[in-house]
Scaffold this motif. Structure first.
Motif, mmCIF file in Angstrom:
data_model
loop_
_atom_site.group_PDB
_atom_site.id
_atom_site.type_symbol
_atom_site.label_atom_id
_atom_site.label_comp_id
_atom_site.label_asym_id
_atom_site.label_seq_id
_atom_site.Cartn_x
_atom_site.Cartn_y
_atom_site.Cartn_z
ATOM 1 N N CYS A 1 -14.677 10.417 -0.501
ATOM 2 C CA CYS A 1 -15.087 11.042 0.058
ATOM 3 C C CYS A 1 -15.256 11.132 1.447
ATOM 4 C CB CYS A 1 -16.619 12.221 -0.518
ATOM 5 S SG CYS A 1 -17.023 13.824 0.535
ATOM 6 N N SER A 2 -14.193 11.575 2.399
ATOM 7 C CA SER A 2 -14.371 11.230 4.285
ATOM 8 C C SER A 2 -13.679 12.481 4.848
ATOM 9 C CB SER A 2 -12.964 10.277 4.404
ATOM 10 O OG SER A 2 -11.736 10.551 4.018
ATOM 11 N N GLY A 3 -14.343 13.381 4.318
ATOM 12 C CA GLY A 3 -13.412 14.803 4.292
ATOM 13 C C GLY A 3 -15.202 15.404 5.813
ATOM 14 N N PHE A 4 -15.662 14.731 6.304
ATOM 15 C CA PHE A 4 -16.379 15.012 7.229
ATOM 16 C C PHE A 4 -15.998 15.411 8.411
ATOM 17 C CE2 PHE A 4 -19.195 12.806 3.960
ATOM 18 C CZ PHE A 4 -19.551 13.576 3.457
ATOM 19 N N PRO A 5 -17.239 16.597 9.199
ATOM 20 C CA PRO A 5 -15.999 16.703 9.746
ATOM 21 C C PRO A 5 -16.691 15.378 11.414
ATOM 22 C CG PRO A 5 -17.633 18.378 9.796
ATOM 23 C CD PRO A 5 -18.049 17.842 8.202
ATOM 24 N N SER A 6 -16.060 14.908 12.279
ATOM 25 C CA SER A 6 -15.809 13.449 12.380
ATOM 26 C C SER A 6 -16.961 14.035 13.947
ATOM 27 C CB SER A 6 -14.478 12.861 12.840
ATOM 28 O OG SER A 6 -13.739 13.645 13.960
ATOM 29 N N GLY A 7 -17.654 12.898 14.318
ATOM 30 C CA GLY A 7 -18.317 12.921 15.476
ATOM 31 C C GLY A 7 -20.063 13.473 15.410
ATOM 32 N N ASP A 8 -19.557 14.254 14.330
ATOM 33 C CA ASP A 8 -21.081 15.410 13.287
ATOM 34 C C ASP A 8 -21.744 14.381 12.124
ATOM 35 O OD1 ASP A 8 -21.048 16.300 15.905
ATOM 36 O OD2 ASP A 8 -19.990 18.291 13.893
ATOM 37 N N TYR A 9 -21.098 13.680 11.615
ATOM 38 C CA TYR A 9 -21.390 12.961 10.464
ATOM 39 C C TYR A 9 -21.970 11.269 11.092
ATOM 40 C CZ TYR A 9 -22.980 17.060 9.157
ATOM 41 O OH TYR A 9 -23.294 18.821 8.832
#
Lengths: 967, 158
Positions: A959-967
């Motif tokens: 699972c890598s769909g986290f918003p980049s930069g925020d998580y």
């Protein structure tokens, strides 16, 4: 009609302003352009001459370029002459029109008139492009053989240019120089020697490009055969009366001698045989040249460089260094300048060659001889010419060793007093390096560093300040007392401007305040260089009483000019003094300390205020009194809730803990220091470290240096992960109170990972105890459960409890404080928490994570803490779209190293079929901390197992769909 | 490293002669000239005649109101083959002596009004940044002959 050249110059001279001058030139340019357009041949060369003048003044002249080419094609000599001059001055090598001139150049090279041929050669020498070089080289070559010296000398340099432009032609050419070297004319000789030098350099480059051994090429071999010839030439020049027409100040042709020596240096480099051949003549030059005139010194200087550059004998090297020594004594600054320059170059080269290896005897000779001239170099530090002083300074760094460190360091300190402010910082760093490397004993080291700070505490970099603290703290207790006595005296004498001194002094007084209550006497050992009968002078410091110690700091703090960071340090120092003086029976002093601390609990500086309150509580805790704080009525009594004590006294363990917090620090591990230095000072001694200092306590480590760590020792139970935190935490405490420098340096090392890194361990702490700086309550034995109540507790953060005005939100101020507690993110955070609006609605993101056999997992991502973006909470929501319920549900997560994860058990291991209204979803909480937020994103690897209709299912997903930069 | 540029600048900072042996754009030239002269002017007689500036070793010498400035490129690492500063200083003196002999007693105005002549003289002494000739007679004799050659044809540009 345009003006005559003479009139133009006169007119320009008469101009009073730049604008006037521009107007004159603009008018004249217009005239010239008209003349060019109208092909006024008669005025052509006059116009070009004017363009030369305008060009020199910096005005555009490109429109005249073609005129030059027309002029060189003219049959008349004066026109040709000015045309060639115009070409050389106005055209760049890149100009396209240049190739148009090739034919004229060729014709003129073959001219019977030697002056015309000379002009052509000169132009080729100054301008030739690669194409032209290839075309014209054969013609130039003819002139090399021609009878006229006037043309031969010009052809030499023209050829040098052609070969530089077309390096591949070098080989065809080597044989030619032999005959040229036999020439009698000095003009030819000096040019041919320069030609050979050029050829050798080209050859060196060629060989390097083709990967051959640059010292074993055909060209070099051919030239090496000529060494005896060159040596003979040089020897002839040494005999006076050999060439009277080239004599300068009684020395025959110094220019040729210098060029010869340069060429010999190139040939002798890395070649034993050639070096041996020239050994004698070099010795002869070195001994026989008259050094009373500049010309002679130029030769000697070149000779020294050659001796240093080749494989010369030791005796010769000593001779060369002695010449430089003589130069140093010379009254002429130019000569001293070159001497200092050359000496430092020699030393640098030598250090490069025996880098790491044991220096051989021969390599050592130069520096050994240099030591003899130490005093002379030191004297140069007192020269009125700053460039001489700078060079001397450079050299002195290289000369320092175990034997001379004491005298040289004191010279450096003397210079520190004299030198301009902008150099002081650099010199301080260098003195520090010298002291660090060669210092004979602790006392001397501490002594020198304190003296340095007394002189240049204002300019000394923070690294130097904190390293001084580390060195003082590492020395034996005897030195502690000595240093502190000395510092108290220095601080009292200072006018508050030497801030570096104040930083170090205040820290030491705080740390070793109890030691200066006794008198101190020190008798230095008799030195070997003292006169035998002299009585050693002993140094005595009188005992101070508690109040006067406190007053010394108070005087500093109460100055108007006292900056915030000094006040912060002073506060910590007071807190520590209260412990040091607690058993001295001086109630006055203790009361005074507490008053001084309390003075700040209404300070406008958030940091000062916070610390003042904390230290006050801490001191009270030591005394066994529970702090009673006036607070607005109706405020929740946090002490009651979290401290668990409500009867006005604190438990023995808390007293113990508070005392420990204030007690003396353990000695710093030297590894920290070394690590820090490799970070800040770099490996090269010349590195300027200005940019390292302001390295902010950025990622990862930054927020670790908060109060959690500071009070880590007395409150080991503050969270579950303290198992790893406790043993390290005294180090943290140390670095924290150390304030100035270890923080950024260590922070950067934490970011770098690896190596000795005291800060990486406590990461989990700040993860699960979010209210970092707002958590001084821990020291009173705060319940470990407190952090769990995060959302509510944050809102009522302890700052309010201490009666802070609720509306101070000044994150900007945090920049001043970051070095006291090394916690920029933390203090900004506390400022933010005061604004409830920020905290109101945590934004949530839903990320789909997993979908298999009907089971869907989504992560709802929350940021529980506004000030710490690294932490996030992922709530896994499991929905079941399968026909039957899932049993034995088990979700496992794996994360990369930079992420710290904590999982809670799922709300149920059975996932029933999810209804339409999402009524029966199963949730599981995962807390993650991305320590490299901003650089790397959160990635999870999931492994899910469950039983569906009696069948065991196992599935993995990323699972890598986290918003980049925020998580 | 050969000579990169040779300047003659007066005390007011006005360039009286410039000769570049490597191409530098016009904008940079005027910046370089004015900055170097400012540096030279700010130094006292007691200070040494060498200035390092933008990768050049600048050697200067003052004669009355005129500065003679020679720049030579420093090698990149600053270590190998530096131009002999004292040699350059000696060369400046040699140049001035030659000019003195040529014009009787040289002054700023001589250089100004006979710009091209001074360039001719310089070309006899320096080529592409290398020294060609240092003997005064060997420089001036051909100059004289060339001048006579020019006189044959009528000189128009005066």
């Amino acid at each position: 009609m345009s003006l005559k050249l003479r009139d133009l110059i006169r007119k320009v001279r008469a101009c009073k302003t730049a604008a006037e001058e521009r107007a004159v030139i603009a008018k004249e340019s217009a005239m010239i352009r008209t003349a060019i357009r109208e092909e006024q041949e008669h005025y052509r060369h006059r116009n070009v001459a004017k363009l030369l003048f305008m060009h020199m003044l910096g005005y555009p002249t490109h429109f005249g370029q073609l005129e030059c080419l027309k002029l060189i094609a003219s049959p008349h000599f004066p026109e040709k002459r000015i045309g060639y001059l115009g070409m050389m001055l106005l055209l760049s090598e890149e100009a396209d029109v240049l190739m148009l001139s090739t034919n004229s150049l060729k014709n003129d090279l073959n001219s019977k008139n030697k002056f015309i041929a000379g002009l052509s050669l000169c132009t080729i020498g100054n301008l030739a492009t690669p194409d032209m070089s290839r075309d014209l080289a054969p013609e130039v070559d003819k002139h090399l053989k021609a009878g006229m010296p006037y043309l031969r000398k010009k052809a030499n340099l023209a050829m040098a240019r052609c070969l530089t432009k077309c390096p591949d032609m070098v080989e065809d050419f080597v044989d030619r120089v032999v005959t040229l070297l036999k020439d009698k004319n000095h003009g030819v000789l000096i040019t041919v020697v320069q030609l050979m030098t050029q050829v050798l350099m080209i050859d060196l480059k060629n060989a390097e490009e083709e990967g051959e051994n640059p010292f074993d090429t055909d060209c070099r071999k051919a030239f090496l055969r000529l060494v005896p010839m060159l040596v003979k030439m040089l020897r002839n020049l040494l005999g006076s009366g050999y060439s009277p027409e080239y004599e300068v100040a009684g020395i025959s042709d110094p220019f040729l001698q210098v060029q010869l020596l340069t060429l010999l240096r190139l040939l002798g480099a890395k070649n034993e045989k050639a070096s041996e051949e020239m050994n004698d003549v070099l010795a002869q030059v070195a001994t026989n040249t008259d050094s009373s005139k500049n010309a002679g010194n130029a030769i000697l200087y070149e000779c020294v460089q050659t001796v240093m550059g080749i494989e010369s004998e030791d005796g010769l090297r000593v001779l060369a260094v002695n010449i430089l020594g003589r130069f140093l004594l010379n009254r002429d600054n130019n000569i001293r300048y070159v001497a200092l320059n050359t000496l430092s170059r020699c030393i640098v080269e030598q250090q490069q060659t025996d880098d790491g290896s044991i220096p051989t005897d021969s390599a050592n000779t130069a520096s050994a001889a240099l030591q003899k001239h130490r005093n002379t170099v030191v004297d140069c530090l007192k020269d009125p010419d700053i460039s001489i002083r700078q060079r001397a300074l450079e050299l002195i760094y290289y000369m320092v060793n175990q034997e001379n460190v004491e005298s040289l360091a004191s010279e450096l300190l003397n210079y520190l007093v004299l030198c301009p402010r902008e150099h002081r910082r650099d010199i301080c760093t260098r003195i520090f390096r010298v002291v660090e490397k060669f210092s004979p004993d602790d006392r001397w080291r501490v002594d020198t560093l304190i003296t340095m700070l007394t002189i240049a505490g204002r300019e000394a970099s923070r690294d130097v300040q904190s390293a001084t603290i580390i060195y003082i703290s590492r020395s034996p207790p005897d030195i502690h007392a000595y240093a502190t006595h000395k510092l108290v005296k220095a601080i009292r004498d200072d006018d508050g401007t030497q801030r570096g001194l104040l930083v170090v002094g205040i820290w030491c007084i705080g740390e070793f305040g109890d030691l200066i209550l006794n008198p101190y006497t020190y008798t230095p050992m008799a030195r070997s260089d003292d006169p035998p009968n002299s009585v050693p002078v002993s140094i005595t410091f009188e005992a101070l009483d508690c109040v006067s110690v406190v007053k010394a700091i108070q005087a500093v703090v109460e100055r108007h000019s006292c900056p915030l960071f000094i006040k912060e340090r002073a506060l910590t120092s007071f807190a520590k003094l209260s412990d040091r003086f607690s058993d001295k029976g001086d109630a006055n002093a203790l009361e005074m300390i507490q008053k001084l601390i309390k003075k700040h609990d209404m300070s406008h500086s958030l940091e000062l205020q916070l610390r003042a309150c904390e230290y006050d509580s801490l001191i009270n805790a030591c005394k066994g009194i529970k702090t009673s704080i006036s607070k607005p009525s109706g405020e929740e009594d946090l002490f009651g809730v979290t401290g668990g004590a409500d009867n006005g006294s604190v438990s023995a363990s808390v007293i113990q803990a508070a005392k420990e917090a204030l007690s003396r620090m353990p000695v710093v591990d030297l590894k920290v220091l070394q690590k820090k230095q490799s970070d800040t000072f770099g490996s090269s001694p010349m590195t300027r470290n200005a940019d390292v200092v302001n390295n902010p306590a950025g990622d990862g480590g930054g927020d670790l240096l908060d109060l959690n760590d500071m009070f880590g020792t007395p409150a080991p139970t503050q969270n579950g992960s303290s198992g790893t935190g406790a043993p390290k935490s005294d180090m943290d405490l140390l670095t924290d109170i150390f304030a100035a420098q270890p923080a950024p340096a260590a922070a950067s090392s934490a970011a770098g990972g690896g190596g000795y890194d005291p800060f990486s361990a406590p990461v989990p702490q700040s993860n699960s105890v979010p209210a970092g700086p707002a958590n001084p309550l821990d020291i009173f034995g705060a319940a470990p459960a407190m952090p769990a109540a995060a959302p509510t507790l944050q809102a009522s953060n302890p700052l309010d409890v201490f009666g802070a005005p609720p509306a101070i939100s000044q994150p900007a101020s945090s920049s001043d404080m970051n070095d006291l507690f090394g916690s920029t993110p933390a203090s900004t955070g506390s400022a933010q928490t005061m604004n409830p609006a920020v905290n109101s609605g945590p934004q949530s993101v839903v990320v789909p994570a997993f979908n298999h056999e009907g089971l869907t997992i989504e992560f709802e991502c929350l940021k529980p803490e506004v000030w710490n973006k690294q932490n996030s909470v992922l709530i896994a929501k499991c929905k079941n779209a399968a026909p039957d319920a899932l049993y034995g549900f088990n979700l496992q997560c794996a994360v990369p190293k930079y992420i710290i994860m904590e999982m809670e058990p799922p709300s149920s291991t059975t996932v029933p079929v999810t209804g339409a209204n999402n009524s029966t979803i199963v949730t599981q909480k995962v807390k993650v901390t991305n320590t490299r937020l901003g650089e790397k994103n959160l990635v999870l690897k999931l492994k899910v197992s469950f039983t569906l209709q009696g069948k065991k299912v196992e599935h993995m997903a990323t699972c890598s769909g986290f918003p980049s930069g925020d998580y | 490293m050969p000579i990169s540029f040779l300047l003659m600048v007066n005390k007011q900072g006005q360039t009286r002669l410039s000769s570049y042996y490597e191409w530098i754009s016009m904008v940079e030239r005027s910046a370089l000239e004015s900055e170097i002269i400012r540096k030279c002017l700010s130094r006292s007689e007691l200070q040494c005649s060498f200035v390092e500036y933008r990768g050049y070793k600048v050697v200067y010498r003052r004669y009355a109101s005129l500065f003679f400035i020679v720049g030579s490129r420093l090698s990149k690492d600053g270590n190998d083959n530096p131009e002999n500063e004292l040699g350059l200083l000696e060369f400046i003196h040699n140049l001035v002596e030659t000019m003195d002999k040529w014009a009787g007693s040289i002054c700023e105005l001589d250089i100004m009004y006979q710009l091209e002549q001074v360039h001719f003289l310089l070309d006899e002494m320096v080529m592409n940044g290398h020294i060609v000739e240092t003997n005064k007679m060997n420089v001036l004799r051909p100059l004289d002959l060339m001048e006579r050659e020019s006189q044959k044809a009528e000189s128009m540009y005066r």
